[in-house]
Design a protein around this motif. Structure first.
Motif, PDB file in Angstrom:
ATOM      1  N   ALA A  52       0.817  -1.209   0.000  1.00  0.00           N
ATOM      2  CA  ALA A  52       0.000   0.000   0.000  1.00  0.00           C
ATOM      3  C   ALA A  52       0.855   1.265   0.000  1.00  0.00           C
ATOM      4  CB  ALA A  52      -0.926   0.004   1.215  1.00  0.00           C
ATOM      5  N   GLY A  53       2.054   1.175   0.545  1.00  0.00           N
ATOM      6  CA  GLY A  53       2.951   2.319   0.497  1.00  0.00           C
ATOM      7  C   GLY A  53       3.447   2.605  -0.901  1.00  0.00           C
ATOM      8  N   ALA A  54       3.426   1.593  -1.773  1.00  0.00           N
ATOM      9  CA  ALA A  54       3.920   1.762  -3.135  1.00  0.00           C
ATOM     10  C   ALA A  54       2.817   2.018  -4.142  1.00  0.00           C
ATOM     11  CB  ALA A  54       4.719   0.526  -3.554  1.00  0.00           C
ATOM     12  N   THR A  55       1.607   1.469  -3.885  1.00  0.00           N
ATOM     13  CA  THR A  55       0.524   1.610  -4.841  1.00  0.00           C
ATOM     14  C   THR A  55      -0.817   1.587  -4.124  1.00  0.00           C
ATOM     15  OG1 THR A  55      -0.547   0.638  -6.795  1.00  0.00           O
ATOM     16  CG2 THR A  55       0.461  -0.878  -5.240  1.00  0.00           C
ATOM     17  N   ALA A  56      -1.808   2.258  -4.723  1.00  0.00           N
ATOM     18  CA  ALA A  56      -3.160   2.253  -4.182  1.00  0.00           C
ATOM     19  C   ALA A  56      -4.065   1.319  -4.976  1.00  0.00           C
ATOM     20  CB  ALA A  56      -3.741   3.667  -4.191  1.00  0.00           C
ATOM     21  N   ASP A  57      -3.494   0.568  -5.905  1.00  0.00           N
ATOM     22  CA  ASP A  57      -4.285  -0.319  -6.751  1.00  0.00           C
ATOM     23  C   ASP A  57      -4.845  -1.482  -5.935  1.00  0.00           C
ATOM     24  OD1 ASP A  57      -5.052  -1.155  -9.593  1.00  0.00           O
ATOM     25  OD2 ASP A  57      -4.016  -2.941  -8.842  1.00  0.00           O
ATOM     26  N   ARG A  58      -6.185  -1.595  -5.937  1.00  0.00           N
ATOM     27  CA  ARG A  58      -6.829  -2.628  -5.123  1.00  0.00           C
ATOM     28  C   ARG A  58      -6.442  -4.034  -5.565  1.00  0.00           C
ATOM     29  NH1 ARG A  58     -11.541  -1.981  -2.078  1.00  0.00           N
ATOM     30  NH2 ARG A  58     -11.980  -0.056  -3.220  1.00  0.00           N
ATOM     31  N   GLU A  59      -6.357  -4.237  -6.862  1.00  0.00           N
ATOM     32  CA  GLU A  59      -6.010  -5.569  -7.369  1.00  0.00           C
ATOM     33  C   GLU A  59      -4.599  -5.972  -6.955  1.00  0.00           C
ATOM     34  OE1 GLU A  59      -6.628  -5.813 -11.536  1.00  0.00           O
ATOM     35  OE2 GLU A  59      -8.814  -5.588 -11.420  1.00  0.00           O
ATOM     36  N   ALA A  60      -3.694  -5.032  -6.977  1.00  0.00           N
ATOM     37  CA  ALA A  60      -2.323  -5.336  -6.545  1.00  0.00           C
ATOM     38  C   ALA A  60      -2.287  -5.687  -5.066  1.00  0.00           C
ATOM     39  CB  ALA A  60      -1.413  -4.143  -6.829  1.00  0.00           C
ATOM     40  N   LEU A  61      -3.062  -4.958  -4.276  1.00  0.00           N
ATOM     41  CA  LEU A  61      -3.115  -5.246  -2.842  1.00  0.00           C
ATOM     42  C   LEU A  61      -3.729  -6.613  -2.578  1.00  0.00           C
ATOM     43  CD1 LEU A  61      -4.309  -1.746  -1.560  1.00  0.00           C
ATOM     44  CD2 LEU A  61      -2.045  -2.754  -1.249  1.00  0.00           C
ATOM     45  N   LEU A  62      -4.815  -6.918  -3.293  1.00  0.00           N
ATOM     46  CA  LEU A  62      -5.467  -8.209  -3.107  1.00  0.00           C
ATOM     47  C   LEU A  62      -4.558  -9.357  -3.528  1.00  0.00           C
ATOM     48  CD1 LEU A  62      -7.979  -9.841  -2.388  1.00  0.00           C
ATOM     49  CD2 LEU A  62      -8.805  -9.481  -4.721  1.00  0.00           C
ATOM     50  N   THR A  63      -3.879  -9.167  -4.672  1.00  0.00           N
ATOM     51  CA  THR A  63      -2.972 -10.215  -5.159  1.00  0.00           C
ATOM     52  C   THR A  63      -1.829 -10.451  -4.178  1.00  0.00           C
ATOM     53  OG1 THR A  63      -3.466  -9.658  -7.468  1.00  0.00           O
ATOM     54  CG2 THR A  63      -1.446 -10.905  -7.044  1.00  0.00           C
ATOM     55  N   ALA A  64      -1.233  -9.381  -3.690  1.00  0.00           N
ATOM     56  CA  ALA A  64      -0.126  -9.510  -2.739  1.00  0.00           C
ATOM     57  C   ALA A  64      -0.602 -10.151  -1.443  1.00  0.00           C
ATOM     58  CB  ALA A  64       0.486  -8.139  -2.461  1.00  0.00           C
ATOM     59  N   GLY A  65      -1.782  -9.727  -0.962  1.00  0.00           N
ATOM     60  CA  GLY A  65      -2.300 -10.287   0.284  1.00  0.00           C
ATOM     61  C   GLY A  65      -2.612 -11.762   0.174  1.00  0.00           C
ATOM     62  N   LEU A  66      -3.262 -12.160  -0.917  1.00  0.00           N
ATOM     63  CA  LEU A  66      -3.589 -13.573  -1.112  1.00  0.00           C
ATOM     64  C   LEU A  66      -2.325 -14.417  -1.271  1.00  0.00           C
ATOM     65  CD1 LEU A  66      -6.686 -13.408  -3.491  1.00  0.00           C
ATOM     66  CD2 LEU A  66      -6.636 -14.147  -1.101  1.00  0.00           C
ATOM     67  N   ALA A  67      -1.354 -13.883  -2.011  1.00  0.00           N
ATOM     68  CA  ALA A  67      -0.101 -14.623  -2.179  1.00  0.00           C
ATOM     69  C   ALA A  67       0.601 -14.798  -0.832  1.00  0.00           C
ATOM     70  CB  ALA A  67       0.808 -13.884  -3.151  1.00  0.00           C
ATOM     71  N   GLY A  68       0.621 -13.728  -0.040  1.00  0.00           N
ATOM     72  CA  GLY A  68       1.245 -13.837   1.279  1.00  0.00           C
ATOM     73  C   GLY A  68       0.501 -14.783   2.188  1.00  0.00           C
ATOM     74  N   LEU A  69      -0.827 -14.749   2.126  1.00  0.00           N
ATOM     75  CA  LEU A  69      -1.637 -15.653   2.947  1.00  0.00           C
ATOM     76  C   LEU A  69      -1.348 -17.111   2.607  1.00  0.00           C
ATOM     77  CD1 LEU A  69      -5.412 -15.280   3.773  1.00  0.00           C
ATOM     78  CD2 LEU A  69      -4.518 -17.451   2.953  1.00  0.00           C
ATOM     79  N   MET A  70      -1.377 -17.446   1.310  1.00  0.00           N
ATOM     80  CA  MET A  70      -1.162 -18.835   0.914  1.00  0.00           C
ATOM     81  C   MET A  70       0.269 -19.290   1.193  1.00  0.00           C
ATOM     82  SD  MET A  70      -4.004 -19.973   0.097  1.00  0.00           S
ATOM     83  CE  MET A  70      -3.333 -21.585  -0.339  1.00  0.00           C
ATOM     84  N   ALA A  71       1.228 -18.425   0.888  1.00  0.00           N
ATOM     85  CA  ALA A  71       2.624 -18.802   1.130  1.00  0.00           C
ATOM     86  C   ALA A  71       2.880 -19.004   2.620  1.00  0.00           C
ATOM     87  CB  ALA A  71       3.559 -17.731   0.573  1.00  0.00           C
ATOM     88  N   GLY A  72       2.357 -18.090   3.424  1.00  0.00           N
ATOM     89  CA  GLY A  72       2.581 -18.198   4.862  1.00  0.00           C
ATOM     90  C   GLY A  72       1.893 -19.400   5.473  1.00  0.00           C
ATOM     91  N   SER A  73       0.638 -19.641   5.092  1.00  0.00           N
ATOM     92  CA  SER A  73      -0.101 -20.762   5.673  1.00  0.00           C
ATOM     93  C   SER A  73       0.503 -22.097   5.255  1.00  0.00           C
ATOM     94  CB  SER A  73      -1.577 -20.692   5.275  1.00  0.00           C
ATOM     95  OG  SER A  73      -1.715 -20.720   3.866  1.00  0.00           O
ATOM     96  N   MET A  74       0.920 -22.204   3.990  1.00  0.00           N
ATOM     97  CA  MET A  74       1.547 -23.460   3.545  1.00  0.00           C
ATOM     98  C   MET A  74       2.891 -23.670   4.217  1.00  0.00           C
ATOM     99  SD  MET A  74      -0.588 -24.962   1.604  1.00  0.00           S
ATOM    100  CE  MET A  74       0.482 -26.237   0.937  1.00  0.00           C
ATOM    101  N   SER A  75       3.644 -22.582   4.383  1.00  0.00           N
ATOM    102  CA  SER A  75       4.936 -22.696   5.054  1.00  0.00           C
ATOM    103  C   SER A  75       4.758 -23.121   6.507  1.00  0.00           C
ATOM    104  CB  SER A  75       5.671 -21.359   4.974  1.00  0.00           C
ATOM    105  OG  SER A  75       6.875 -21.396   5.709  1.00  0.00           O
TER     106      SER A  75
END
Length: 245
Positions: A52-75
């Motif tokens: 969010a500090g780099a961009t206000a694009d909702r899709e970018a935020l959602l993509t980053a959040g989902l990727a972090g969620l899946m990577a973290g939970s699987m790890s």
């Protein structure tokens, strides 16, 4: 302990120990779930606030959040599975060795059990009598609990641990993910920061109470760590966004 070892109360020991062991297991699982959720909150919040500090694009935020969620939970799930599998293998190996020793030298094992009970505060006579009664009932279970600290009927399950970690992390990560994508653009970071700090207050307090510790310092450490993580990632994201990286 002395009352349980006497002949009149020894038959109740497995019942009492089962309840105590079950309670301890439930508390450990609950504490692990709270800490897993806490990890999900902090790591995902740091990620989405940084983006969010780099961009206000909702899709970018959602993509980053989902990727972090899946990577973290699987790890988390994979790490917990490997860790608990190693623990379970060690428990099984210890039980197998104990079973072999009971078969090959039962008298020496009986004396060892009596010595362990004596070191816990029983008199030699009571310790010997308790060891005999416990061995007659179930020698392996007695040695597993007294000598090894293992309940042979409730060995750790790596799949349960993996799923618990996966679900706990996911539940925690959903909060900052939803907080960053649902509000209007100008409110995303403030809403996320406020909701995350509130959630960290709750998880810090809960983990402290489960560990029978004073909640004040635990809450302060938890909130300070989360705030620092979000501040650093937001600063990095803002810097990268300003430079066009």
């Amino acid at each position: 302990m002395t009352e349980r070892a006497t002949p009149t109360t020894a038959p109740d020991e497995p019942h009492d120990e089962a309840h105590e062991g079950a309670l301890g297991t439930r508390l450990n699982w609950l504490r692990a779930a709270v800490l897993g959720a806490n990890d999900g909150i902090v790591s995902t919040a740091g990620l989405v606030v940084g983006v969010a500090g780099a961009t206000a694009d909702r899709e970018a935020l959602l993509t980053a959040g989902l990727a972090g969620l899946m990577a973290g939970s699987m790890s988390m799930a994979a790490g917990e599975y490997v860790s608990v599998s190693t623990q379970r293998d060690s428990e099984r190996a210890a039980l197998a060795q104990e079973r072999r020793e009971l078969r090959e030298r039962p008298e020496a094992e009986l004396a060892e059990l009596a010595g362990l009970l004596e070191r816990r505060g029983l008199t030699p006579e009571v310790a010997r009598e308790a060891a005999v009664q416990l061995s007659e009932r179930d020698a392996l279970r007695a040695h597993a609990r007294v000598e090894l600290g293992i309940d042979p009927d409730h060995l750790t399950d790596p799949w349960h641990a993996a799923w618990a970690s996966f679900l706990a992390f996911t539940a925690g990560a959903l909060l900052p993910l939803l907080a960053i994508v649902l509000p209007p653009s100008g409110w995303r970071v403030p809403v996320t920061v406020a909701s995350v700090l509130l959630a960290l207050t709750c998880t810090g307090w809960t983990s402290a109470r489960l560990g029978a510790a004073a909640p004040g310092r635990a809450v302060l450490r938890n909130v300070a760590g989360g705030a620092l993580a979000m501040a650093v990632t937001y600063a990095v994201g803002s810097l990268l966004g300003a430079t066009g990286v």
